[in-house]
Design a protein around this motif. Sequence first.
Motif, short mmCIF file in Angstrom:
data_model
loop_
_atom_site.label_atom_id
_atom_site.label_comp_id
_atom_site.label_asym_id
_atom_site.label_seq_id
_atom_site.Cartn_x
_atom_site.Cartn_y
_atom_site.Cartn_z
N ARG A 1 0.83 -1.21 0.00
CA ARG A 1 0.00 0.00 0.00
C ARG A 1 0.86 1.26 0.00
O ARG A 1 0.52 2.26 -0.63
N ASN B 1 -5.03 4.88 2.54
CA ASN B 1 -5.41 4.38 3.87
C ASN B 1 -4.22 3.85 4.67
O ASN B 1 -4.30 2.82 5.34
N SER C 1 -5.32 -3.41 -6.76
CA SER C 1 -6.09 -2.31 -7.29
C SER C 1 -5.55 -1.79 -8.62
O SER C 1 -6.30 -1.33 -9.46
N ARG C 2 -4.22 -1.87 -8.79
CA ARG C 2 -3.63 -1.31 -10.01
C ARG C 2 -2.46 -2.17 -10.49
O ARG C 2 -1.79 -2.83 -9.70
N ASN D 1 2.24 1.75 -3.47
CA ASN D 1 1.19 2.17 -4.40
C ASN D 1 0.57 3.51 -4.04
O ASN D 1 -0.39 3.95 -4.69
N ASN D 2 1.12 4.16 -2.98
CA ASN D 2 0.58 5.46 -2.54
C ASN D 2 -0.91 5.38 -2.20
O ASN D 2 -1.68 6.30 -2.50
N GLU D 3 -1.31 4.27 -1.58
CA GLU D 3 -2.71 4.13 -1.18
C GLU D 3 -3.02 5.12 -0.06
O GLU D 3 -2.17 5.39 0.81
N LYS E 1 -7.96 7.65 -11.11
CA LYS E 1 -8.09 8.09 -9.73
C LYS E 1 -9.49 8.61 -9.41
O LYS E 1 -10.04 8.35 -8.35
N SER F 1 -1.49 -5.08 -4.21
CA SER F 1 -2.67 -4.48 -3.60
C SER F 1 -3.93 -4.88 -4.34
O SER F 1 -5.03 -4.76 -3.82
#
Length: 358
Positions: A26, A33, A63-64, A29-31, A324, A61
């Motif tokens: 995370r 949360n 997501s991407r 990935n610069n998440e 985004k 993650s």
Amino acid sequence: MARRRQAVTIKHVAADAGVSLQTVSRVINNEPNVRPKMTERVQASINKLGYVPSIAAQRMSGSRSYLILALNDRERTIADWRARQGTDWVDQMLLGGMLKCAEHGYRLIFELVDTHNDHVERELAAAFAALQPDGVILTPPHSENPLITGFLAKQNIPFARIGTRSAGPGIPLTMDDAGSARKATEHLLELGHVRIGFIAGSQEYSLSQRRVGGWQGAMQAAGLPMNGLLAQGDFSFESGAAAARTLLSAQDAPTAIIASNDHMALATLEVAQELGMVVPRDLSIVSFDNTPKIRFIEPSLTAVDQPIAETVSRAVELIIEAQKSGETPTEPTVVSAELIQRSSTASPRANADVGAHG
């Protein structure tokens, strides 16, 4: 030390920071949360161990993928590569796309697809299964192929459509084809030309008609007739030569010709020379594209410099923004081109020694 850095993995970072693999992922990935203190802790371990995030780690993650897929036409691209004629469309695509992707921690993957292939959806599905891209860049004529745009619309990822203004899914971008053709025509009008011919590109591309429209608009605004001044080509050298012969053999031949790409402009120059004409004394020529080959011939050609790198760079930005925000712009993003004046345009009253633009 070099060996140790190559061996460092996300597991080493997690162990050093005392956190889970998911937390490290995370942070990479610069998440949003992740607590700031945790981010600092993980980043400190990354810096200490000299860890370089891999695409595999970034994908953890779920997501991407941090991959953007750029699609180009297989048949035309391979033909250009084999001919080694100095076409730099792909080079400029990679320049703009790769640099902008690198700014945002993404990678650009380049793939060739057959526009006319009945199995194009199967071809795309295989690429998606292997790469799982976060976004796609389509170039003409893919950007207006309903099989391709329809497939991408179902993937629930943003995709950019370069060279189109037509309605449909995706993010449309154009290089202002109408405005560029108008700019080229106005340049010739300012030099004093009134008989300005135009060689159109392939009708498979909607941008070809937009370029014709830009020429027509400038001629109409100047109150000039266009009868017998429009010839059809298909972007190939041979079609440009045939179109140039048609225009230059007319009783009231043009004193200037705008060709819709460099191949056809070079063909026009060759035909003019075969007919004993001197460029620009007897005929001015303007081209589209501004690929390397037209700069080093004699005379060097005045040309519309297609902003391919800038357009692809902007496409990458729009894809990342859409990824985004979940929202895509509906109005076309227009990237304007520049007219580069060289030695192939001059006043129709000029002689061989006077009036050329360098």
